[in-house]
Design an enzyme around this catalytic site. Structure first.
Site, PDB file in Angstrom:
ATOM      1  N   ILE A 213       5.561  -3.855  -7.512  1.00 22.36           N
ATOM      2  CA  ILE A 213       5.129  -2.572  -7.714  1.00 22.36           C
ATOM      3  C   ILE A 213       5.152  -1.229  -6.248  1.00 22.36           C
ATOM      4  O   ILE A 213       5.181  -0.655  -5.922  1.00 22.36           O
ATOM      5  CB  ILE A 213       3.265  -2.862  -6.892  1.00 22.36           C
ATOM      6  CG1 ILE A 213       2.415  -3.671  -8.154  1.00 22.36           C
ATOM      7  CG2 ILE A 213       2.443  -1.594  -7.814  1.00 22.36           C
ATOM      8  CD1 ILE A 213       1.311  -4.002  -6.902  1.00 22.36           C
ATOM      9  N   ARG A 214       6.108  -0.400  -7.431  1.00 20.23           N
ATOM     10  CA  ARG A 214       6.713   0.831  -6.956  1.00 20.23           C
ATOM     11  C   ARG A 214       7.407   0.427  -5.772  1.00 20.23           C
ATOM     12  O   ARG A 214       7.185   0.990  -3.791  1.00 20.23           O
ATOM     13  CB  ARG A 214       5.352   2.038  -6.289  1.00 20.23           C
ATOM     14  CG  ARG A 214       5.524   2.698  -7.588  1.00 20.23           C
ATOM     15  CD  ARG A 214       4.130   3.812  -7.127  1.00 20.23           C
ATOM     16  NE  ARG A 214       3.023   3.307  -6.874  1.00 20.23           N
ATOM     17  CZ  ARG A 214       2.908   3.795  -5.381  1.00 20.23           C
ATOM     18  NH1 ARG A 214       3.551   4.421  -4.712  1.00 20.23           N
ATOM     19  NH2 ARG A 214       1.796   3.197  -4.764  1.00 20.23           N
TER      20      ARG A 214
ATOM     21  N   HIS B 210       5.046  -8.622  -4.338  1.00 26.94           N
ATOM     22  CA  HIS B 210       3.227  -8.775  -3.433  1.00 26.94           C
ATOM     23  C   HIS B 210       3.233 -10.596  -4.283  1.00 26.94           C
ATOM     24  O   HIS B 210       2.776 -10.582  -4.718  1.00 26.94           O
ATOM     25  CB  HIS B 210       2.307  -7.701  -4.546  1.00 26.94           C
ATOM     26  CG  HIS B 210       2.714  -6.538  -4.344  1.00 26.94           C
ATOM     27  ND1 HIS B 210       1.178  -5.641  -3.246  1.00 26.94           N
ATOM     28  CD2 HIS B 210       3.614  -5.613  -3.903  1.00 26.94           C
ATOM     29  CE1 HIS B 210       1.531  -4.841  -3.423  1.00 26.94           C
ATOM     30  NE2 HIS B 210       2.523  -4.219  -3.567  1.00 26.94           N
TER      31      HIS B 210
ATOM     32  N   GLU C 174       1.182 -12.369  -2.873  1.00 30.21           N
ATOM     33  CA  GLU C 174      -0.494 -12.160  -2.758  1.00 30.21           C
ATOM     34  C   GLU C 174      -0.918 -11.943  -4.218  1.00 30.21           C
ATOM     35  O   GLU C 174      -2.171 -12.520  -4.168  1.00 30.21           O
ATOM     36  CB  GLU C 174      -1.292 -11.270  -1.823  1.00 30.21           C
ATOM     37  CG  GLU C 174      -1.428  -9.943  -2.016  1.00 30.21           C
ATOM     38  CD  GLU C 174      -0.458  -9.066  -2.000  1.00 30.21           C
ATOM     39  OE1 GLU C 174       0.487  -9.451  -2.045  1.00 30.21           O
ATOM     40  OE2 GLU C 174      -0.139  -8.103  -2.096  1.00 30.21           O
TER      41      GLU C 174
ATOM     42  N   ARG D 144      13.042   3.260  -0.561  1.00 28.93           N
ATOM     43  CA  ARG D 144      12.223   3.014  -1.350  1.00 28.93           C
ATOM     44  C   ARG D 144      12.018   3.550  -2.762  1.00 28.93           C
ATOM     45  O   ARG D 144      12.437   4.287  -3.000  1.00 28.93           O
ATOM     46  CB  ARG D 144      11.288   4.834  -0.626  1.00 28.93           C
ATOM     47  CG  ARG D 144      10.603   4.647   0.824  1.00 28.93           C
ATOM     48  CD  ARG D 144       9.279   4.816   1.335  1.00 28.93           C
ATOM     49  NE  ARG D 144       8.202   5.508   0.592  1.00 28.93           N
ATOM     50  CZ  ARG D 144       7.035   5.822   0.937  1.00 28.93           C
ATOM     51  NH1 ARG D 144       7.647   7.555   1.520  1.00 28.93           N
ATOM     52  NH2 ARG D 144       6.197   6.171   0.628  1.00 28.93           N
TER      53      ARG D 144
ATOM     54  N   CYS E 285       5.912  -5.588   0.622  1.00 38.46           N
ATOM     55  CA  CYS E 285       6.200  -3.955   0.045  1.00 38.46           C
ATOM     56  C   CYS E 285       6.279  -2.896   0.799  1.00 38.46           C
ATOM     57  O   CYS E 285       7.213  -2.377   2.243  1.00 38.46           O
ATOM     58  CB  CYS E 285       5.153  -4.095  -1.543  1.00 38.46           C
ATOM     59  SG  CYS E 285       6.086  -2.911  -2.523  1.00 38.46           S
TER      60      CYS E 285
ATOM     61  N   GLY F   7       0.533  -1.123   0.159  1.00 35.11           N
ATOM     62  CA  GLY F   7       0.479  -0.156   0.268  1.00 35.11           C
ATOM     63  C   GLY F   7       0.724   1.218   0.047  1.00 35.11           C
ATOM     64  O   GLY F   7       1.815   1.215  -0.583  1.00 35.11           O
ATOM     65  N   GLU F   8       0.448   2.483   0.661  1.00 31.61           N
ATOM     66  CA  GLU F   8       1.451   2.982   1.152  1.00 31.61           C
ATOM     67  C   GLU F   8       1.855   3.379   2.152  1.00 31.61           C
ATOM     68  O   GLU F   8       1.605   3.394   3.264  1.00 31.61           O
ATOM     69  CB  GLU F   8       0.610   4.519   0.594  1.00 31.61           C
ATOM     70  CG  GLU F   8       1.154   5.691   0.258  1.00 31.61           C
ATOM     71  CD  GLU F   8       2.967   5.909  -0.851  1.00 31.61           C
ATOM     72  OE1 GLU F   8       2.272   5.777  -1.810  1.00 31.61           O
ATOM     73  OE2 GLU F   8       3.407   6.219  -0.311  1.00 31.61           O
ATOM     74  N   SER F   9       3.213   3.257   2.518  1.00 30.88           N
ATOM     75  CA  SER F   9       4.066   2.895   3.386  1.00 30.88           C
ATOM     76  C   SER F   9       3.819   4.836   5.006  1.00 30.88           C
ATOM     77  O   SER F   9       3.519   3.700   6.433  1.00 30.88           O
ATOM     78  CB  SER F   9       5.692   2.710   3.586  1.00 30.88           C
ATOM     79  OG  SER F   9       6.073   3.591   2.966  1.00 30.88           O
TER      80      SER F   9
HETATM   81  N1  GLN Z   1       6.478   3.108  -3.269  1.00 29.09           N
HETATM   82  C1  GLN Z   1       4.542   2.606  -1.319  1.00 29.09           C
HETATM   83  C2  GLN Z   1       5.681   3.429  -0.248  1.00 29.09           C
HETATM   84  O1  GLN Z   1       6.927   3.537  -0.306  1.00 29.09           O
HETATM   85  C3  GLN Z   1       5.088   0.452  -1.597  1.00 29.09           C
HETATM   86  C4  GLN Z   1       4.424   0.126  -2.985  1.00 29.09           C
HETATM   87  C5  GLN Z   1       3.688  -1.011  -2.375  1.00 29.09           C
HETATM   88  O2  GLN Z   1       3.524  -1.055  -1.149  1.00 29.09           O
HETATM   89  N2  GLN Z   1       3.378  -1.578  -3.898  1.00 29.09           N
HETATM   90  O3  GLN Z   1       4.710   2.979   0.179  1.00 29.09           O
END
Ligand code: GLN
Length: 196
Positions: A140-141, A176, A178, A111, A84, A52-54
């Site tokens: 993913i990112r 990921h 999952e 990150r 992630c 998600g977004e940390s």
């Molecule tokens: N880029 C996100 C972060 O820095 C992590 C991306 C992800 O969890 N898929 O939190």
């Protein structure tokens, strides 16, 4: 008797890829718990912190007191798997960032580390700890682990970068697991990290 059916594994449900982890855990034969309230952490053998977004997950954890209770439950032996954004939250050191974190693992994390051109991609990884077959990993990112301190076991690399590691009862992956049908990484967490 199936040992796994007695295990309760939670997925921190504040933000991010929660449902997919819950489905995966159920597919592995565990009791999967969607952790929405601090009290849901009670009695868990393991916890997954999803992607998600940390920064967002870290803020919400602090605001609602999950950080304190997760640390207390870890002291009682709960295992934790961060994927992630979850990996970022488990790191002691996030390069160039003072964002909120749990900081359980002696790893240095960067990150969004693979750069803009490769925001998301898939790759076949060699992960000897889960078997000889390569694992199809979705990034993913994604962050990567720049370096680890002694006591941290490196489990996989991509392009020379560390993308999966374990330190005792803590497991992290930059990708990921999952989002595929391959259950081996969740099984590794359940059988080796939670039960080990
Ligand atoms: N880029 C996100 C972060 O820095 C992590 C991306 C992800 O969890 N898929 O939190």
């Amino acid at each position: 008797m199936n040992l796994k059916s007695n295990l309760r594994i939670g997925v921190l449900g504040l933000q991010g890829a929660v449902k997919e982890h819950l489905d995966m855990l159920e597919g592995c034969g565990c009791n999967a718990v969607d952790v929405r309230k601090v009290g849901d952490l009670q009695g868990l053998d393991g916890l997954i912190i999803p992607g998600g977004e940390s920064t967002t997950i870290g803020k919400l954890m602090e605001r609602y007191g999950f950080d304190v209770e997760i640390k207390r439950r870890v002291g009682e032996g709960m295992a934790v798997f961060g994927t992630c954004a979850g990996l970022i939250l488990l790191a002691k050191d996030i390069v160039g960032s003072s964002q909120a974190r749990l900081g359980f693992m002696d790893i240095h994390v960067r990150r969004n580390a693979f750069g803009r051109q490769v925001e998301s991609f898939e790759a076949d990884l060699d992960i000897p700890a889960i078997g000889a077959e390569p694992f199809r990993a979705v990034f993913i990112r994604a962050p990567y682990i720049e370096s680890v301190e002694p006591g941290v076991e490196v489990l996989a690399r991509f392009d020379g970068k560390i993308v999966m590691a374990r330190e005792g009862r803590f497991l992290v992956s930059a990708f990921h697991p999952e989002l595929t049908r391959d259950k081996r990484i969740h099984e590794y967490f359940i059988e080796k990290v939670v039960s080990g």
